[in-house]
Design an enzyme around this catalytic site. Structure first.
Site, PDB file in Angstrom:
ATOM      1  N   GLY A  14     -78.851  21.445  63.234  1.00 15.41           N
ATOM      2  CA  GLY A  14     -79.287  22.332  62.275  1.00 15.41           C
ATOM      3  C   GLY A  14     -78.735  23.644  62.244  1.00 15.41           C
ATOM      4  CE1 TYR A 158    -101.442  19.655  61.435  1.00 15.18           C
ATOM      5  CE2 TYR A 158    -101.201  17.603  60.189  1.00 15.18           C
ATOM      6  CZ  TYR A 158    -100.915  18.455  61.053  1.00 15.18           C
ATOM      7  OH  TYR A 158     -99.380  18.704  60.990  1.00 15.18           O
TER       8      TYR A 158
END
Length: 291
Positions: A14, A158
């Site tokens: 990346g 979450y």
């Protein structure tokens, strides 16, 4: 960049890899701090294929394991006498709920706490090195983030993107707080934050799932390449007009793509009480105290 030593966490892929390529081409000694040595060596090979004279090292670092962070830091200080630029780049994005080896929620633990500890361990070397810098990669996702001090581990609820935003806000607050503390103690090291906008490398990669080709083609039209996404990192690491505390991002609409520029975060982002509480909490959780 000739003769400078640079650490890039997650430099095997990346925007981290693109930044590493850029620095290596310009004579820097680049240390790829990576979780997978195999992937790190593959990235090393690609850089050497472009530039046979590139000075690149691969070292193991797992930001989700504080012992690994400490071991990496000790090994680095044994091998190197200076550190010009530390780039806190590696990041995990929207995984299922998991805990690190130290019991932290994976995104907050890796993206923020791991880098907090790493910077603390390496700060003595940064302080010794003239004109050194710490560059921490945040994200436009920070804009909707909040620090949930009562649920940092995600055990009482979450949502992957909510916790990703939290970790990226923590990156930005850490970078700014670090710069203020460096300045208050008369330390010349600069701390600068940046973000890559939205590049095609970090989209649609949730676990093993991948996006359809038509979505990838659309993203390439409206978003930007990894090479462009790496420019804010390179700018933050090298631009001589920066004085510390800046936030660098693309200059296009919504800061999603474009050329690197100094960006103004949303009003209220740098909340002093929240920044201090995050700093104190990070020191307590990691056991790393500095400044």
């Amino acid at each position: 960049m000739q003769g400078k030593t640079i650490i890039i966490t997650g430099g095997n892929s990346g925007i981290g890899h693109e930044a590493a390529r850029t620095f290596a081409k310009r004579g820097a000694r680049v240390v790829l701090a990576v979780r997978s040595l195999q992937k790190g060596e593959q990235a090393h090979t690609l850089i050497l294929a472009e530039n046979k004279l590139a000075n690149v090292d691969v070292m193991n670092l797992d930001l989700a394991d504080l012992q690994s962070v400490r071991f990496f830091s000790e090994a680095f200080k044994e091998r190197f006498s200076s550190l010009d630029i530390l780039i806190n780049n590696a990041g995990i994005m929207v995984p299922p709920h998991q805990l690190t080896k130290d019991g932290f929620e994976l995104q907050f633990g890796s993206n923020h706490l791991g880098h907090f500890a790493l910077t603390g361990y390496l700060l003595p070397l940064l302080k010794k090195t003239t004109n050194s810098r710490v560059v921490t990669v945040s994200s436009i996702a920070h804009r909707k983030g909040t620090i949930m001090f009562d649920n940092l581990d995600g055990l009482t609820g979450y949502k992957p993107m909510v916790f990703y935003r939290q970790s990226k806000l923590a990156n930005l607050l850490f970078a700014n707080e670090l710069d203020q503390r460096l300045k208050s103690q008369g330390i010349s090291t600069l701390s600068i934050a940046c973000h890559p906008g939205i590049s095609t490398t970090n989209l649609f990669k949730f676990g093993k799932r991948d996006a359809p080709q038509f979505l990838k083609r659309i993203s390439e039209i409206f978003l930007q390449t990894a090479e462009m996404g790496a420019l804010p990192t390179v700018y933050a690491a090298t631009n001589e007009s920066l004085t510390g505390g800046e936030y660098i991002g693309p200059d296009g609409k919504g800061n999603r793509k474009g050329q690197p520029t100094i960006e103004i975060p949303a009003p209220g982002v740098y909340n002093k009480d929240m920044m201090k509480k995050l700093w104190d909490t990070s020191q307590k959780l990691t056991g790393v105290s500095y400044l």
